[in-house]
Design an enzyme around this catalytic site. Sequence first.
Site, mmCIF file in Angstrom:
data_model
loop_
_atom_site.group_PDB
_atom_site.id
_atom_site.type_symbol
_atom_site.label_atom_id
_atom_site.label_comp_id
_atom_site.label_asym_id
_atom_site.label_seq_id
_atom_site.Cartn_x
_atom_site.Cartn_y
_atom_site.Cartn_z
ATOM 1 N N ASP A 159 -6.807 0.181 2.429
ATOM 2 C CA ASP A 159 -5.383 0.659 2.599
ATOM 3 C C ASP A 159 -5.500 2.101 3.375
ATOM 4 O OD1 ASP A 159 -4.886 -1.381 1.051
ATOM 5 O OD2 ASP A 159 -4.652 -0.325 -0.737
ATOM 6 N N SER A 194 0.744 -1.049 -0.037
ATOM 7 C CA SER A 194 0.180 -0.060 0.072
ATOM 8 C C SER A 194 0.855 1.288 -0.005
ATOM 9 C CB SER A 194 -0.883 0.018 1.106
ATOM 10 O OG SER A 194 -1.981 1.025 1.020
#
Length: 349
Positions: free
Chosen positions: A162, A115
């Site tokens: 995320d 991420s």
Amino acid sequence: MPPPRVRAFAPGRVNLIGEHTDYNDGLCLPFAIERGVTVTAERLREPNEIEAHALDLGEQDRVPLPADARPTAHARGGWRVFVRGAAGELRREGVEPAPCRLEIRGDVPRGAGLSSSAALSIALCLALCAVAGAEPPERLALAHLCSRIENDWCGQETGLLDQLASLYGEAGRAVRIDMRGPGVRPVELDLERHVLATVDSGASRSLAGSGYNERRRECRRAAAELGLESLRDARPDAVAELPEPLRRRARHVLSENERVDAAVAALGRGDLGEVGRLLDASHESLRDDYSVSVPEVERVVAECKEAGALGARIVGGGFGGSVLGLFPPGAKPPPRAVRVEPAPGARLL
Ligand code: GLA
């Protein structure tokens, strides 16, 4: 007067379990990691623009102000789109970005399923708000704003996992996220001398270019066939009647939601063997039902298991990226493994 120089940090994340459930109104159990993206912003008097430097890449860009509040035709791909997207989306939320010089630095590997992009957009937004002397949107609104940067500016139809993980991360804890709401609850991650480590498979992918968006479409089709808004409410007997590949896609989502709560329960009783079994089951489901694994990832999963991992699975959007392994005391993770521990969430430094 706003401070002339500010620094914001946003971490990457590892999702312990609950993969490809976020855009299905489901459950996930991520934690923020120590590595992330730092953005330093220095106020400039003129010219009226954002001057951005990506120090790791040796690249720069200039964004004229006031920023475009809508994605422009060229807005596809690369770090520059994130700067434009952050400035544009903040403006839409009523925060007017100020002229400044940005320096961006990161230590989350790009395309490794940890991420890096959510970390980049959150750190940019926090720095741009602070240098303009404005309060950032509260965490949930900021997560949505950053996800619009991915969706509308970068063409990646990612969910909220995320951003929420990076914003709500806490030292020593994972967060159980119920995307319906969403509701975020910290979960103690007491590993009793076990080690969680990621191993990069070396197969890097961009979400937009992978089958990620196709999986989202399949889930939408599966829900529509079942007459539902989302797969969260799907019943196993109805899922069994779906045509392939929708049946397998939906089966993954249902079983993965169950594994998230099973993992929360196993952590609660300190049963790390069971957590390992759930990681293995998640991987099998992602490989066989959701079809997001690739040979490089399979090799790394096998390597982790040979090294004694109690469980190992692909993390993130899939089609490459990293493998997460849970190693008992005394086991020796593969040489390229990087230990990951739950760390605090995004903040001004
Ligand atoms: C990527 C996306 C997330 C999530 C995961 C899969 O990381 O950005 O929104 O869908 O894939 O769980």
